[in-house]
Design an enzyme around this catalytic site. Structure first.
Site, mmCIF file in Angstrom:
data_model
loop_
_atom_site.group_PDB
_atom_site.id
_atom_site.type_symbol
_atom_site.label_atom_id
_atom_site.label_comp_id
_atom_site.label_asym_id
_atom_site.label_seq_id
_atom_site.Cartn_x
_atom_site.Cartn_y
_atom_site.Cartn_z
ATOM 1 N N ASP A 80 0.925 -1.259 -0.013
ATOM 2 C CA ASP A 80 0.035 0.043 0.126
ATOM 3 C C ASP A 80 0.987 1.142 -0.104
ATOM 4 O O ASP A 80 2.052 1.088 0.788
ATOM 5 C CB ASP A 80 -0.796 -0.211 1.361
ATOM 6 C CG ASP A 80 -1.816 1.067 1.097
ATOM 7 O OD1 ASP A 80 -1.888 1.828 0.404
ATOM 8 O OD2 ASP A 80 -2.827 0.559 2.075
ATOM 9 N N ASP A 270 -9.221 -5.974 1.008
ATOM 10 C CA ASP A 270 -8.056 -6.368 2.144
ATOM 11 C C ASP A 270 -8.525 -5.588 3.251
ATOM 12 O O ASP A 270 -9.438 -4.770 3.091
ATOM 13 C CB ASP A 270 -6.618 -5.715 1.657
ATOM 14 C CG ASP A 270 -6.494 -4.178 1.546
ATOM 15 O OD1 ASP A 270 -7.301 -3.610 0.602
ATOM 16 O OD2 ASP A 270 -5.954 -3.757 2.739
#
Ligand SMILES: [Zn+2]
Length: 365
Positions: A80, A270
């Site tokens: 990320d 996620d």
């Protein structure tokens, strides 16, 4: 439901879709090791660039052989970009840093004698993620609250597009410099911002598509103030991207929300919710055999609160329909006891159950 590819080929193997990826923010899924994750059927994890650049730090990660080698995890890793931390830290509290067109500067250790400063630019985020050995790299984006003012959303979209262009350029430059081929390169995804504005979401999706990425993410918090999924907005964003591209519902992690988004055509999910719930004693339970519930509707699962006294003497497993290590070997009564004495085994076992639940759900969707 959109047509989606059944798998994504990545440097560390094939990722079957749909996939739920637990958050391994700081290089681990809390209380589990990599073998536990494999045994739960986890196909990939999400690690966080911003947190890892602080701890253990980029040079340490390099010295330890990259994220895969460091964590003993051989399957794919998505990193990320740090965009969500721009929102959760700086936008929520400007004393934690500043944002400009150049990037974001984070101040940590506020109030201490030697506060540290971390700068994250679109280029730096790509450099870090490539050095970490990530399988899917995400462009730095400027995340906002869904209800923020239109002018704020406009600025965030403009910045997100500008940063995506710079990210792609840096990515191409580094692939070339490091000798990656089209076969072994990590993929690159961009994140669609625009808050609650359909108009801005459309502009953002179109501009990002023009730059061309391997996949896209729905950016920004996916829930409204009452905790309801922003269905119209999520459906709209899915419609803006051709169904041949994978779309990641970032941060969508509850069983209901994952199922709802899958039906809209999202295929990557996620979030920390299943693992955090586990550590707080909230367990996910299939109410019938997951293999025989193709039409998942209201009553297919429930939450079980392990601290409830009614479990003290229960010799039943969490779920009769779960094939995880815990449901096969341990009773609710024993698990209740482990939570009561606060043993770390309680966290491990509860996390295994919830992650196996999410993966059984994926396998059956
Ligand atoms: Zn289980």
């Amino acid at each position: 439901m959109g047509k989606t590819t059944a798998v994504i080929q990545l440097p560390h193997g094939t990722l079957p879709l749909p996939a739920f990826l637990p958050d391994a923010t700081k290089g681990l899924v809390r209380s589990l090791d990599s073998r536990d994750l494999e045994n739960c059927g986890v196909k990939a994890v999400v690690m966080n660039t911003y947190h890892l650049m602080q701890n253990p730090g980029s040079s340490t990660i390099r010295a330890l052989g990259g994220l895969h080698h460091m964590s003993g995890w051989q399957r794919p890793i998505i990193t990320d970009s740090g965009g969500f931390q721009i929102y959760s830290l700086i936008r929520q509290n400007p004393s934690y840093g500043s944002i400009s067109s150049k990037g974001a500067t984070f101040f940590t250790g506020e109030g201490k004698s030697s506060p540290k400063k971390y700068h994250l630019s679109p280029e730096k985020s790509i450099q870090l993620q490539l050095n970490y050995g990530s399988d899917i790299i995400i462009c730095l984006d400027d995340c906002t609250h869904v209800d923020a003012r239109f002018s704020t959303q406009e600025e965030s979209v403009r910045r997100t597009i500008g940063w995506a262009k710079r990210s792609k350029k840096e990515y191409i430059r580094l692939l070339d410099q490091k000798g990656f081929s089209s076969q072994n390169r990590p993929l690159i995804f961009a994140v669609i911002q625009g808050g609650g504005s359909f108009e801005l979401r459309k502009i953002c999706a179109q501009e990002l598509s023009d730059i061309e990425f391997d996949g896209y993410g729905y950016g920004g918090w996916p829930l409204d103030n009452q905790g309801h999924l922003l269905v119209d907005l999520l459906e709209y964003v899915r419609s803006l991207i051709p169904s041949t591209y994978p779309l990641h519902a970032l941060g969508v992690a509850s069983p209901e929300a994952v199922t709802a988004c899958f039906r809209m055509g999202y295929i990557l999910f996620d979030g920390a919710m299943p693992t955090r719930d586990a550590r707080h004693g909230r367990l996910y339970v299939f109410k019938s055999n997951p293999a025989s519930i193709p039409n998942i509707d209201n009553d297919w699962f429930s939450y079980l609160y392990i601290f409830d006294d009614k479990h003290i003497k229960s010799s039943s497993p969490i779920s009769l329909f779960c094939d995880c290590l815990v449901c096969q070997n341990y009773s609710l009564g024993y698990l209740h006891h482990l939570f009561k004495i606060s043993d770390s085994l309680a966290h491990r076992l509860a996390t295994i159950n919830n992650l196996r639940f999410m993966n059984q759900l994926m396998e059956n969707l």
